[in-house]
Structure formats: structure tokens, C-alpha cells
Design an enzyme around this catalytic site. Structure first.
Site, PDB file in Angstrom:
ATOM      1  N   HIS A  35       0.706  -1.007  -0.034  1.00 53.64           N
ATOM      2  CA  HIS A  35       0.023   0.095  -0.016  1.00 53.64           C
ATOM      3  C   HIS A  35       0.808   1.192   0.162  1.00 53.64           C
ATOM      4  O   HIS A  35       0.512   2.199  -0.890  1.00 53.64           O
ATOM      5  CB  HIS A  35      -0.781  -0.034   1.204  1.00 53.64           C
ATOM      6  N   ASP A 149      -3.723  -7.996  -7.203  1.00 53.23           N
ATOM      7  CA  ASP A 149      -5.065  -8.055  -7.735  1.00 53.23           C
ATOM      8  C   ASP A 149      -5.238  -7.741  -9.226  1.00 53.23           C
ATOM      9  O   ASP A 149      -5.782  -6.868  -9.504  1.00 53.23           O
ATOM     10  CB  ASP A 149      -6.134  -7.252  -6.762  1.00 53.23           C
ATOM     11  N   VAL A 175       4.275  -5.880  -5.051  1.00 55.86           N
ATOM     12  CA  VAL A 175       5.637  -5.511  -3.997  1.00 55.86           C
ATOM     13  C   VAL A 175       5.755  -6.842  -3.270  1.00 55.86           C
ATOM     14  O   VAL A 175       4.648  -7.522  -2.709  1.00 55.86           O
ATOM     15  CB  VAL A 175       5.319  -4.375  -3.070  1.00 55.86           C
TER      16      VAL A 175
END
Length: 277
Positions: A35, A149, A175
Site C-alpha cells: 500500500h 489483484d 511488492v
């Protein structure tokens, strides 16, 4: 200074005061380095960076982990401050869905019925509905999503194109931990032994991506997954970059979903097939 708002009225006021290009990162919280990389990309390209934190009930099935999904707002805010986020929008369920679940939702279409959509009916309808709402509420110029995703990213891009939503959708590479495990908020559910078993997913994808034809890629990846008893494979699939039939030559995507213990994990990698390899 990172501001925190919880209501749509507060968000609208903050958005009206924002200048320049607004970049949004949509999350369900439990923020990790993946994130944070999205936030860094947003900071690089946007003048005003907005992060949304909302665990969306519409995209969880009846037997999924909505109730136990990690909620760590204080730690999430610290991460946002460290990445120089301007605004965090963290609504509750009633704020996002006043009056209860929406009567009108988005249909994910054929692309939403395969892979994750086949295993999690209704998931992508719920995901697209909340993403569309948040794009409308934030009026973002740019929106950043992780390639981990990949089907989600592909569907959001298609939704924005088909519905003429003016936001630019930016995909950011997955990541990973130093050992190759793709970062996920659900990794915290794994025991030490389960985490070791979960490494089979990234190992399988690396081996598959090293092959030059579709059959070899699937066989190489499938063997590694079959040899790990702690991994229960849901699907292993090879597609083109738009989730269609893989080409003989050219770019493709290798995707996997599996359960490790009670935790469902997904991962994927790009690869080149045939003479392009």
C-alpha cells in the site's frame, strides 16, 4: 499534515479545497509496504494524495473473513503520515451505504465470472460498486491499484472505459517480501509453517514465467504447487494481459489462487511466450 475525515460532507469540503491533480489510493486498511508503494507512486504523480480506508462488506461472501479482516486505523494513519498523504477518508458502513446495502450495483460481466469470480460469486460486483462510488466521491484524476489483484485491476480499467469515467487508472507492480511472498493484509493470518508453505506460490510463478510456451509454463508451475502439501490450489491459469486466451507469442499473465490453512492467497506474474520470450 495528514487530515482524517469520516463523512461524505467532510470529504466533499476537503476535495473542494484541493488543488492540482488529485490521486487516490483505495484500501481496506491493514496497510503494508505494498500500500505504501501505491502512496509513493500517487505522491510522485499527484498534487493532492487521498487514501480511502473502508472494509467493503459487498465484496465478501457469506463464508469469508469480513468479521475478522484486520482493522488497524491508528497504524494505518501513521503509515499515511509517513508517506505524506494529504487526506484519509475512513467512512463506516452506514456512511458508505446509507439505508443499507445498495439496490443498484454494478455487474462485472463475463470478465468477472472467471478465476476469482468463479470462486467468489458476487465479489467483483461488490468491488466495482464501491470503487465506482469512491471515484465519484473523490473525483480523482488518478487512481492507483496494485497488480497483485490483477483481475481486479483489469475490471476497474474496463469499468472506467465502458462507463466513461474520467479517472486514469494506474497499475503498480506487486511488492514482495525478500523471499518472494507477495505482500497481503491476509499474510498476518499465516503461522510460521504456513508462511513457509505459501512461498510455493511465488516459486511456482517464477518457474512458470521462465518457460517459453503455455503448456510448459503451466506444467512447471503446477508441479511446484502439487509438491507442497500445505497448499490447496483453487486455480492456476495462463491468460493474455486482458484475461483472455493466452497467445502463442507475446505477453501473457500467469495467475494462481490457493488456500494455505484457512487463508486464501492470490498472486500473478507477467511473462512472454514463444518468440517474444
Amino acid at each position: 499534515m495528514t487530515a482524517l475525515v469520516h463523512t461524505r460532507v467532510e470529504l466533499a469540503a476537503a476535495r473542494a479545497a484541493a488543488t492540482g491533480r488529485v490521486a487516490v489510493v483505495m484500501t481496506m486498511g491493514a496497510l503494508h509496504e505494498g500500500h505504501r508503494q501505491l502512496m509513493r507512486e500517487a505522491r510522485e504523480r499527484g498534487d493532492f494524495v487521498l487514501v480511502t480506508i473502508f472494509v467493503n462488506p459487498l465484496q465478501f461472501g457469506p463464508n469469508e473473513d469480513f468479521d475478522r479482516y484486520p482493522r488497524t486505523l491508528d497504524a494505518d494513519l501513521e503509515a499515511c503520515r509517513a508517506e505524506r498523504v494529504d487526506l484519509v477518508f475512513a467512512p463506516d458502513r452506514d456512511e458508505m451505504y446509507p439505508g443499507g446495502a445498495p439496490l443498484v450495483t454494478l455487474d462485472a460481466g463475463p470478465m468477472g465470472g472467471i478465476l476469482e469470480g468463479a470462486s467468489r460469486p458476487g465479489h467483483f460486483s461488490g468491488m466495482l460498486t464501491v470503487v465506482a462510488k469512491l471515484l465519484m466521491l473523490t473525483r480523482a484524476d488518478l487512481a492507483f491499484f496494485g497488480e497483485k489483484d490483477f483481475q481486479q485491476l483489469s475490471l476497474i480499467r474496463r469499468m472506467v472505459r465502458d462507463l466513461e469515467i474520467g479517472t486514469e487508472i494506474v497499475g503498480v507492480p506487486t511488492v514482495r517480501e525478500a523471499d518472494g511472498l507477495a505482500l497481503s493484509s491476509r499474510n498476518r493470518y499465516l503461522s510460521a509453517g504456513q508462511r513457509q508453505a505459501a512461498l510455493a506460490l511465488s516459486h511456482a510463478l517464477r518457474e512458470g514465467a521462465a518457460q517459453s510456451d503455455a503448456q510448459s509454463a503451466l506444467e512447471a508451475a503446477g508441479k511446484i504447487l502439487a509438491d507442497e502439501p500445505g497448499v490447496q490450489v483453487d486455480y492456476l491459469a495462463l491468460t493474455d494481459p486482458l484475461l483472455g486466451t493466452p497467445p502463442v507469442d507475446g505477453p501473457a499473465r500467469l495467475l494462481v489462487a490457493a488456500k494455505v490453512g484457512a487463508t486464501r492467497l492470490i498472486d500473478n506474474v507477467p511473462l512472454l511466450l514463444g518468440n517474444a520470450a
